[in-house]
Design a protein around this motif. Structure first.
Motif, PDB file in Angstrom:
ATOM      1  N   PHE A 357       8.925  -3.846   5.939  1.00  0.00           N
ATOM      2  CA  PHE A 357       8.920  -2.606   6.593  1.00  0.00           C
ATOM      3  C   PHE A 357      10.438  -1.773   6.376  1.00  0.00           C
ATOM      4  CE2 PHE A 357      10.095   0.634  10.055  1.00  0.00           C
ATOM      5  CZ  PHE A 357       8.528   1.827  10.330  1.00  0.00           C
ATOM      6  N   VAL A 358      11.178  -2.327   6.575  1.00  0.00           N
ATOM      7  CA  VAL A 358      12.441  -1.898   6.422  1.00  0.00           C
ATOM      8  C   VAL A 358      13.156  -1.624   4.266  1.00  0.00           C
ATOM      9  CG1 VAL A 358      15.147  -2.729   6.870  1.00  0.00           C
ATOM     10  CG2 VAL A 358      13.352  -3.332   8.667  1.00  0.00           C
ATOM     11  N   ARG A 359      12.162  -2.885   3.799  1.00  0.00           N
ATOM     12  CA  ARG A 359      12.277  -2.183   2.457  1.00  0.00           C
ATOM     13  C   ARG A 359      11.553  -0.640   2.083  1.00  0.00           C
ATOM     14  NH1 ARG A 359       9.897  -2.607  -2.212  1.00  0.00           N
ATOM     15  NH2 ARG A 359       7.915  -3.027  -1.465  1.00  0.00           N
ATOM     16  N   VAL A 360      10.325  -0.673   2.968  1.00  0.00           N
ATOM     17  CA  VAL A 360       9.945   0.549   2.524  1.00  0.00           C
ATOM     18  C   VAL A 360       9.972   1.800   2.824  1.00  0.00           C
ATOM     19  CG1 VAL A 360       7.722  -0.694   1.312  1.00  0.00           C
ATOM     20  CG2 VAL A 360       7.487   0.435   3.738  1.00  0.00           C
ATOM     21  N   ALA A 361      10.966   1.579   3.941  1.00  0.00           N
ATOM     22  CA  ALA A 361      11.164   3.148   4.480  1.00  0.00           C
ATOM     23  C   ALA A 361      12.233   3.992   3.974  1.00  0.00           C
ATOM     24  CB  ALA A 361      12.540   2.476   5.929  1.00  0.00           C
ATOM     25  N   GLY A 368       8.486  11.934   3.000  1.00  0.00           N
ATOM     26  CA  GLY A 368       7.817  12.829   4.065  1.00  0.00           C
ATOM     27  C   GLY A 368       7.147  12.856   5.401  1.00  0.00           C
ATOM     28  N   TRP A 369       6.643  10.715   5.372  1.00  0.00           N
ATOM     29  CA  TRP A 369       6.761  10.491   6.865  1.00  0.00           C
ATOM     30  C   TRP A 369       7.925  10.218   7.802  1.00  0.00           C
ATOM     31  CZ3 TRP A 369       1.764   8.758   8.421  1.00  0.00           C
ATOM     32  CH2 TRP A 369       1.015   8.542   6.450  1.00  0.00           C
ATOM     33  N   GLY A 370       7.520  10.671   8.727  1.00  0.00           N
ATOM     34  CA  GLY A 370       7.952  10.232  10.383  1.00  0.00           C
ATOM     35  C   GLY A 370       7.168   9.744  11.341  1.00  0.00           C
ATOM     36  N   GLY A 371       8.112   9.034  11.628  1.00  0.00           N
ATOM     37  CA  GLY A 371       6.887   7.943  12.707  1.00  0.00           C
ATOM     38  C   GLY A 371       8.078   6.547  13.780  1.00  0.00           C
ATOM     39  N   TYR A 372       7.124   6.275  13.973  1.00  0.00           N
ATOM     40  CA  TYR A 372       7.474   5.160  15.430  1.00  0.00           C
ATOM     41  C   TYR A 372       6.984   3.739  15.078  1.00  0.00           C
ATOM     42  CZ  TYR A 372       8.686   9.122  16.971  1.00  0.00           C
ATOM     43  OH  TYR A 372       8.398  10.437  18.203  1.00  0.00           O
ATOM     44  N   GLY A 373       8.825   2.702  14.402  1.00  0.00           N
ATOM     45  CA  GLY A 373       7.820   1.664  14.643  1.00  0.00           C
ATOM     46  C   GLY A 373       8.478   0.838  15.866  1.00  0.00           C
ATOM     47  N   MET A 374       7.982   0.098  16.381  1.00  0.00           N
ATOM     48  CA  MET A 374       8.070  -1.055  17.551  1.00  0.00           C
ATOM     49  C   MET A 374       7.912  -1.938  17.551  1.00  0.00           C
ATOM     50  SD  MET A 374       5.917   1.826  18.987  1.00  0.00           S
ATOM     51  CE  MET A 374       5.306   2.635  17.945  1.00  0.00           C
ATOM     52  N   ILE A 375       8.176  -3.216  17.971  1.00  0.00           N
ATOM     53  CA  ILE A 375       8.943  -4.108  18.189  1.00  0.00           C
ATOM     54  C   ILE A 375       8.296  -4.947  19.564  1.00  0.00           C
ATOM     55  CG2 ILE A 375      10.154  -6.668  17.735  1.00  0.00           C
ATOM     56  CD1 ILE A 375      11.084  -4.780  15.868  1.00  0.00           C
ATOM     57  N   GLU A 404      -0.116   3.010   2.065  1.00  0.00           N
ATOM     58  CA  GLU A 404      -1.366   1.852   1.469  1.00  0.00           C
ATOM     59  C   GLU A 404      -0.649   0.760   1.114  1.00  0.00           C
ATOM     60  OE1 GLU A 404      -3.892   4.476  -1.378  1.00  0.00           O
ATOM     61  OE2 GLU A 404      -4.793   5.001   0.665  1.00  0.00           O
ATOM     62  N   GLY A 405       0.796   0.768  -0.173  1.00  0.00           N
ATOM     63  CA  GLY A 405       1.291  -0.010  -0.010  1.00  0.00           C
ATOM     64  C   GLY A 405       1.763  -1.335   0.995  1.00  0.00           C
ATOM     65  N   PHE A 406       2.472   0.023   1.493  1.00  0.00           N
ATOM     66  CA  PHE A 406       2.696  -1.839   2.784  1.00  0.00           C
ATOM     67  C   PHE A 406       1.924  -2.587   4.113  1.00  0.00           C
ATOM     68  CE2 PHE A 406       3.713  -1.649   7.316  1.00  0.00           C
ATOM     69  CZ  PHE A 406       4.374  -3.064   7.775  1.00  0.00           C
ATOM     70  N   PHE A 407       0.491  -1.390   3.704  1.00  0.00           N
ATOM     71  CA  PHE A 407      -1.093  -2.201   4.547  1.00  0.00           C
ATOM     72  C   PHE A 407      -1.527  -3.522   3.521  1.00  0.00           C
ATOM     73  CE2 PHE A 407      -1.888   2.223   7.011  1.00  0.00           C
ATOM     74  CZ  PHE A 407      -0.764   2.012   7.996  1.00  0.00           C
ATOM     75  N   ALA A 408      -0.748  -3.326   2.051  1.00  0.00           N
ATOM     76  CA  ALA A 408      -1.854  -4.031   1.503  1.00  0.00           C
ATOM     77  C   ALA A 408      -0.784  -5.633   1.417  1.00  0.00           C
ATOM     78  CB  ALA A 408      -1.510  -3.665   0.024  1.00  0.00           C
TER      79      ALA A 408
END
Length: 612
Positions: A357-361, A368-375, A404-408
């Motif tokens: 997740f950090v690598r693709v951020a 243009g993605w903005g969002g909230y990751g939560m652990i 989609e790459g992250f989901f894969a």
């Protein structure tokens, strides 16, 4: 809430007189600590007389407020309808902001409490069976419900005349306790609800050839983001704003003065980057309309120099943006492993997933993605897992491919991870096309509760893009080492945020090189002992130190951070602090407006009541 008529002022004054009598008696017994270098508090004999307050009230548009704790109706009459409403609405931010008692409430209850020097805690807990009395805590005893510039001026002049400790509040959504203070005098801006939409807007004082902006909105400082969004959506526009369940975030107060991050920030910048003009009443009682042409120094300071510091903001004018189709991503997981033990708080699978997740951020924000990751612990296994919600413009050519790459990657990990490393269960990994931001915001956040009504403290750090590009493992390891219940990876920087001149506003320049705002939180149950609370705060301090070691000389977001910063001047304001200090001395030479870890607060004691 409908304005209270003059026919109810006697009841208000009845409560107020009781408070005043009690505090005067306390002052006589304890002696006044108010001196030339200290503010006058309601527990001291210098506190204004009933006659002085009556003279003030006679000139105000509304009766004076006698703020009280939100749970107090359940101590006065446990079986009353009012108490039932309190119990049912406790975690509703909209109710906490708008209830008949909200002038005395805070969104997080620990800031309504007071920790005495001897260790005991004065509060008013929702659970009346804990056996504690309902006490005023840190809630001011008197307040002004301002409805106009003139009300604000009267309140400020009264506070200056009597040397009072002033706090400014709209909703009470504040993780520093800046909008409340024990023994203080409250200026409540919550009913400054004006909204004006401008087809064209030219800032005051602009020359004939000055820029004319289209589709701007002026918001009174009592407006909440849900109200602002509705006004913008009605015109087919979007506006950069905050997101919270229950609409507890104000749109034209501390949010924007602290910088104002948004899920739209990678597209359009931070809140401060979208401000065209502001109006404010300063400590000398003067009303200012400030922008790039009029009093540009004060305009600069207000955009990132911290809320509650410069005066009472009356309004903010924002640039809005066209409403366009978006993509919405939803990603939730749970993890089960047999390998966790007392010294291991994160599974190998979570570590691998977070590192990716950090690598693709960076690619996320670039598209243009903005969002909230939560652990946080997942609901079904109780072990920590990662979730994410985000949006991007549908017009971005590679936005869908990046997500989609992250989901894969996550799907491959779910298929290959061993039980010892952690079995990954992906419960949602979808990308949905939506007609606009309004559809997303309305579906996810209207009528929601949560986030408020509990004892919560935060810490945070801005993580620079360079770390995400060159040292993903260190970022993931640092985040997973934090021994707190919740860690948020808010990917709300980068993109448009990084393309703004760092010196154009007072905001810490660290925002311009950051990619994410990493925030963590911990809390405690009502009635917890001082030792338990101190242990929780120790967790916050240790976590803060770990992220500080990862980002030496870096910064943090002023509105969502720790009360225990070792160098708040650098952390919140960076290289801009000296200029901010000079502007503060110009516009507020008496330090009437002082908040925890705000500009000039180093000259005051820990309670901000006496000069150090």
């Amino acid at each position: 809430m409908a304005p209270r008529g003059r026919d109810t002022s006697r009841a208000i004054w009845g409560r107020l007189v009781c408070v005043l009598v009690a505090t005067q008696l306390l002052a006589v017994s304890a002696g006044s600590s108010s001196t030339g270098k200290c503010r006058c508090l309601s527990t001291e004999s210098c506190w204004p007389s009933q006659a002085a307050f009556a003279a003030l009230e006679a000139n105000l548009s509304q009766p004076l407020l006698a703020p009280q704790q939100l749970a107090k109706p359940c101590y006065d009459s446990p079986t009353s309808d009012e108490c039932q409403t309190v119990q049912q609405s406790w975690t509703d931010g909209w109710w906490r902001s708008n209830s008949s008692h909200s002038a005395g409430g805070t969104e997080n209850t620990n800031f309504a409490a007071y920790s005495a020097p001897d260790g005991h805690i004065e509060a008013c807990f929702l659970n009346t069976t804990l056996g504690y009395p309902c006490l005023q805590g840190s809630i001011p005893t008197v307040g002004v419900d301002v409805r106009s510039v003139e009300d604000i001026q009267l309140a400020i002049n009264f506070a200056v005349t009597h040397n009072l400790r002033v706090v400014v509040k709209n909703t009470g959504h504040d993780y520093f306790g800046r909008s409340t203070a024990r023994g203080g005098f409250l200026i409540w801006t919550h009913h400054l609800k004006n909204i004006t939409y401008h087809d064209t807007f030219k800032p005051s004082g602009a020359p004939s050839n000055g820029t004319v902006y289209s589709d701007a909105m002026t918001l009174g400082s009592g407006i909440q983001w849900q109200e602002a969004y509705d006004a913008a959506f009605a015109h087919g526009r979007d506006i950069v704003g905050g997101i919270a369940p229950g609409a507890s975030v104000g749109a034209a107060g501390g949010w924007v003065q602290g910088g104002g991050h948004s899920i739209l920030s990678p597209q359009y910048g931070l809140g401060v980057d979208n401000v065209l003009e502001m109006s404010i009443v300063t400590s000398d009682g003067k009303y200012h309309v400030v922008n790039a042409y009029q009093e540009p120094d004060l305009f600069w300071a207000l955009r990132g120099g911290g809320g509650g510091t410069w005066g009472v903001v009356v309004s903010v004018t924002y640039q809005t943006h066209p409403s366009t189709p978006i993509l919405a991503a939803f990603f939730t997981t749970s993890i089960t492993t047999s390998a966790l033990n007392a010294t291991t708080t994160a599974s190998a699978t979570l570590r691998t997933l977070l590192t990716e997740f950090v690598r693709v951020a960076p690619a996320m924000t670039d598209s243009g993605w903005g969002g909230y990751g939560m652990i946080e612990p997942s609901s079904d296994t109780g072990e920590r897992a990662l979730s994410y919600v985000g949006i991007a413009p549908a017009s971005a050519s590679n936005a869908s491919a990046v997500m989609e790459g992250f989901f894969a990657f996550a799907q491959q990990l779910a298929e290959s991870a061993s039980p010892e490393d952690g079995a990954l269960n992906i419960t949602n990994a979808t990308i949905v096309a939506l007609p606009n931001f309004a559809t997303w915001e309305t579906a996810l956040f209207r009528g929601q509760t949560g986030e408020v009504g509990a004892n919560v403290e935060l810490g945070s750090r801005l993580l620079p893009r360079e770390l995400f590009v060159n040292n993903q493992t260190a970022v993931a390891d640092a985040a997973l080492s934090l021994e707190v219940p919740y860690v948020g990876f808010y990917v709300v920087a980068g993109g448009a945020v990084s393309r703004v001149d760092p010196d154009s506003v007072a905001l810490n320049p660290a925002w311009r090189s950051a990619l994410a705002h990493v925030v963590f939180s911990a809390g405690w149950a009502d009635g917890a002992s001082r030792s338990t609370i101190d242990a929780t705060r120790s967790q916050i301090k240790q976590s803060e130190a770990a992220l500080r070691a990862l980002t030496p000389g870096g910064g943090a977001y002023f509105n969502e951070a720790s009360l225990y910063e070792v160098d708040f001047q650098q952390t919140f304001f960076g290289s801009h602090y000296d200029r901010l200090r000079a502007i503060k001395k110009q516009y507020d030479p008496s330090d009437l407006f002082i908040v925890p870890e705000g500009v000039g607060s180093e000259d005051w004691d820990a309670d901000l009541n006496c000069r150090a």
